[in-house]
Scaffold this motif. Structure first.
Motif, PDB file in Angstrom:
ATOM      1  N   TYR A 182      -8.113  -4.771   1.546  1.00 23.30           N
ATOM      2  CA  TYR A 182      -7.596  -3.492   1.039  1.00 23.30           C
ATOM      3  C   TYR A 182      -8.662  -2.626   0.369  1.00 23.30           C
ATOM      4  O   TYR A 182      -8.372  -1.515  -0.063  1.00 23.30           O
ATOM      5  CB  TYR A 182      -6.497  -3.754   0.001  1.00 23.30           C
ATOM      6  CG  TYR A 182      -5.257  -4.414   0.527  1.00 23.30           C
ATOM      7  CD1 TYR A 182      -4.362  -3.732   1.337  1.00 23.30           C
ATOM      8  CD2 TYR A 182      -4.956  -5.734   0.183  1.00 23.30           C
ATOM      9  CE1 TYR A 182      -3.206  -4.338   1.808  1.00 23.30           C
ATOM     10  CE2 TYR A 182      -3.798  -6.343   0.646  1.00 23.30           C
ATOM     11  CZ  TYR A 182      -2.926  -5.641   1.453  1.00 23.30           C
ATOM     12  OH  TYR A 182      -1.789  -6.240   1.904  1.00 23.30           O
ATOM     13  N   GLU A 204       0.828  -1.220   0.000  1.00 25.79           N
ATOM     14  CA  GLU A 204       0.000   0.000   0.000  1.00 25.79           C
ATOM     15  C   GLU A 204       0.853   1.258   0.000  1.00 25.79           C
ATOM     16  O   GLU A 204       0.563   2.214  -0.723  1.00 25.79           O
ATOM     17  CB  GLU A 204      -0.913   0.005   1.236  1.00 25.79           C
ATOM     18  CG  GLU A 204      -2.148  -0.851   1.106  1.00 25.79           C
ATOM     19  CD  GLU A 204      -3.134  -0.622   2.228  1.00 25.79           C
ATOM     20  OE1 GLU A 204      -4.312  -0.338   1.953  1.00 25.79           O
ATOM     21  OE2 GLU A 204      -2.733  -0.725   3.402  1.00 25.79           O
ATOM     22  N   VAL A 236      -5.740   0.939  -3.781  1.00 28.78           N
ATOM     23  CA  VAL A 236      -5.589  -0.488  -4.088  1.00 28.78           C
ATOM     24  C   VAL A 236      -6.545  -0.919  -5.208  1.00 28.78           C
ATOM     25  O   VAL A 236      -6.111  -1.559  -6.177  1.00 28.78           O
ATOM     26  CB  VAL A 236      -5.764  -1.347  -2.826  1.00 28.78           C
ATOM     27  CG1 VAL A 236      -5.642  -2.829  -3.168  1.00 28.78           C
ATOM     28  CG2 VAL A 236      -4.715  -0.968  -1.791  1.00 28.78           C
TER      29      VAL A 236
END
Length: 509
Positions: free
Chosen positions: A464, A245, A470
């Motif tokens: 996510y 991330e 994402v």
């Protein structure tokens, strides 16, 4: 007269008034230079490439970098700085260097005024133009982000109601963009970028005392509040849980983020290919300074350790009031307003131009009932009508974000913008660097990007999903894979250039 009250807000009102006058004058000069729809859309192309580069930097950072994102850094610490001030800027710089010159060259070949037109002309399909014109409406989410951020700053520093501030934030830039378009926008952006540079330095220097014991001492103070704040990843956060991330997603987002219409179209403002290098150097240098402003979120956390005490969108306005006296606070106010208005102007120009150029003009020319001159005149008029219709939409969504905030308006802004550039990435990439790509492949890859992004986000697929970066990364990778597969199966090699064939024949003779 209450002098103490004047001391708190008087300087801010004076500086704000001066700022409005100067921006109005710059806009007036731009309006005088506007000579038609092309001038409304991309300006006169006589503006210095250095100023266009500064305008680019102002557009790319805006209220998100100066007001909203530091609030997320306040919550999540160093991991956010690595994501938003290191990985993402590196991606942006790579994207600008790789795409800008080639995009501008192709834009000149097809005389494009907008990104949707550029895509439609490149693949010789007006359906693609319409598709991306409609998709560009996703940028309304970013207009809302800017509106909310500026409204909170103005309300805090000027001492006015937040909804009165919101009305002004929407109406003021709307007026001069309606009449001047890009001709007004480029000049005002350059002036605003200079103001933003001054304010960026003031904000960065304000945290100098926290570095008395060096970087290790600074990180130690953060760790005393919460050890995870000083770590490169923050498993407790919603946006920076691991290196995927923090680094991978934000780097890819940085590369793709320049494919927004109001950013990529800056390359079309340049008069010649020789101007591109100056444009890039000036833009990147200023961007480095602007991205560093995110550090203010860490300063605010050291000053106000209790993260639960305020919403992220309130962090920067509160920090300004707590740290600076009335005079400096007034100067900073102008910089933050400039940061927001600079991007808002670019978005308003891009969206209104897209509506008239890529929707109205396409329909009008296909109907064949109006002359070119009449279509030209109506295009400018309908751009203005579009802006008038856009204002209440932005106001309504902004009202909802102020009265019923979730984590931050940043999530709304990112979700809309990330989806848009995920869809435009493949058409621009293949439009610049490949030939013979079937138009159906382009449309399918763009549609795939939107389906994957929104499907993953709203379908809450994987842990996510709540981080827009994402789903956007998944959309970028999936749509690129679809395009490569389609190109491999159905793509045709480019037809040889007749000039190159003639040259080769002469060489052989």
């Amino acid at each position: 007269m209450d002098l103490s009250a004047f001391g708190e807000t008087g300087f801010a009102w004076i500086f704000f008034g001066i700022y409005l006058v100067l921006v109005s004058l710059a806009a007036f000069v731009g309006i005088k230079k506007m000579s038609g729809f092309a001038s409304f859309s991309v300006g006169s192309r006589n503006v210095s490439p250095v100023f266009v580069g500064m305008s680019l930097a102002a557009n790319l950072t805006s209220a998100a970098t100066f007001i909203i994102n530091p609030g997320l850094i306040y919550l999540y610490g160093v991991s956010g700085v690595l994501g938003y001030a290191v990985a993402m800027p590196l991606g942006v710089f790579v994207g600008l260097i790789v795409f800008s010159k080639a995009f501008r060259t192709v834009g000149d070949e097809v005389t494009a005024l907008t990104v949707p037109q550029w895509i439609g002309d490149r693949f010789n399909d007006r359906r693609l133009t319409i598709f991306f014109a409609v998709a560009s409406l996703l940028q309304i989410a970013f207009l809302v982000l800017i509106t909310v951020g500026l409204s909170r700053v103005l309300a805090s520093v000027l001492g006015v109601d937040v909804f009165l501030a919101m009305a002004f934030v929407i109406i003021f830039p709307l007026i001069y963009i309606m009449f001047g378009g890009a001709s007004a926008h480029t000049l005002t952006n350059s002036a605003q970028a200079m103001i933003m540079m001054v304010v960026a330095v003031i904000l960065l220097v304000s945290g100098a005392p926290y570095f008395a014991d060096g970087i290790s001492g600074f990180l130690g103070q953060l760790a005393d509040i919460d050890p995870v704040l000083a770590q490169p990843t923050n498993p407790e956060s919603l946006l920076f849980r691991d290196y995927f991330e923090v680094l991978a997603c934000n780097f890819l987002i940085g590369i793709a983020i320049i494919n927004q219409p109001h950013v990529m179209s800056k390359a079309l403002y340049l008069k010649s290919a020789r101007d591109v290098n100056k444009y890039l150097v000036s833009g990147i240098l200023v961007l480095i300074l602007f991205f560093a402003v995110i550090l203010v979120g860490l300063y605010a956390r050291l000053l106000m350790p209790e993260a639960a005490s305020m919403m992220p969108d309130e962090v920067v306005p509160t920090y300004i009031v707590e740290v600076f006296g009335p005079f400096v606070r007034a100067v900073i106010l102008i910089g933050l307003v400039a940061a927001g208005f600079s991007t808002m102007e670019g978005l308003l120009v891009a969206l209104s131009t897209i509506f008239s150029n890529d929707v109205y003009r396409v329909i009008a020319k296909r109907a064949g009932t109006l002359s070119d001159d009449e279509i030209e005149a109506r295009s400018v008029r309908y751009s203005r009508y579009f802006l008038i219709a856009l204002a209440p939409v932005v106001a309504l969504i902004s009202y909802g974000q102020i009265t019923n905030p979730e984590l931050s308006v940043a999530i709304l802004g990112q979700n809309g913008v990330y989806a848009l550039f995920s869809a435009t990435f493949v058409p621009i990439l293949f439009g610049i660097f490949a030939r013979g790509v079937p138009k159906t492949v382009v449309l399918v890859s763009a549609t795939t990007a939107l389906v994957v992004h929104f499907g993953m986000y709203y379908g809450e697929i994987t842990m996510y999903a709540n981080n827009p970066a994402v789903p956007a990364t998944a959309a970028l990778l999936t749509s690129t894979a679809v395009a490569l597969m389609g190109y491999w199966i159905w793509g045709q090699p480019a037809l040889p250039d007749p000039t190159e064939e003639a040259t080769e024949a002469e060489a052989g003779a």
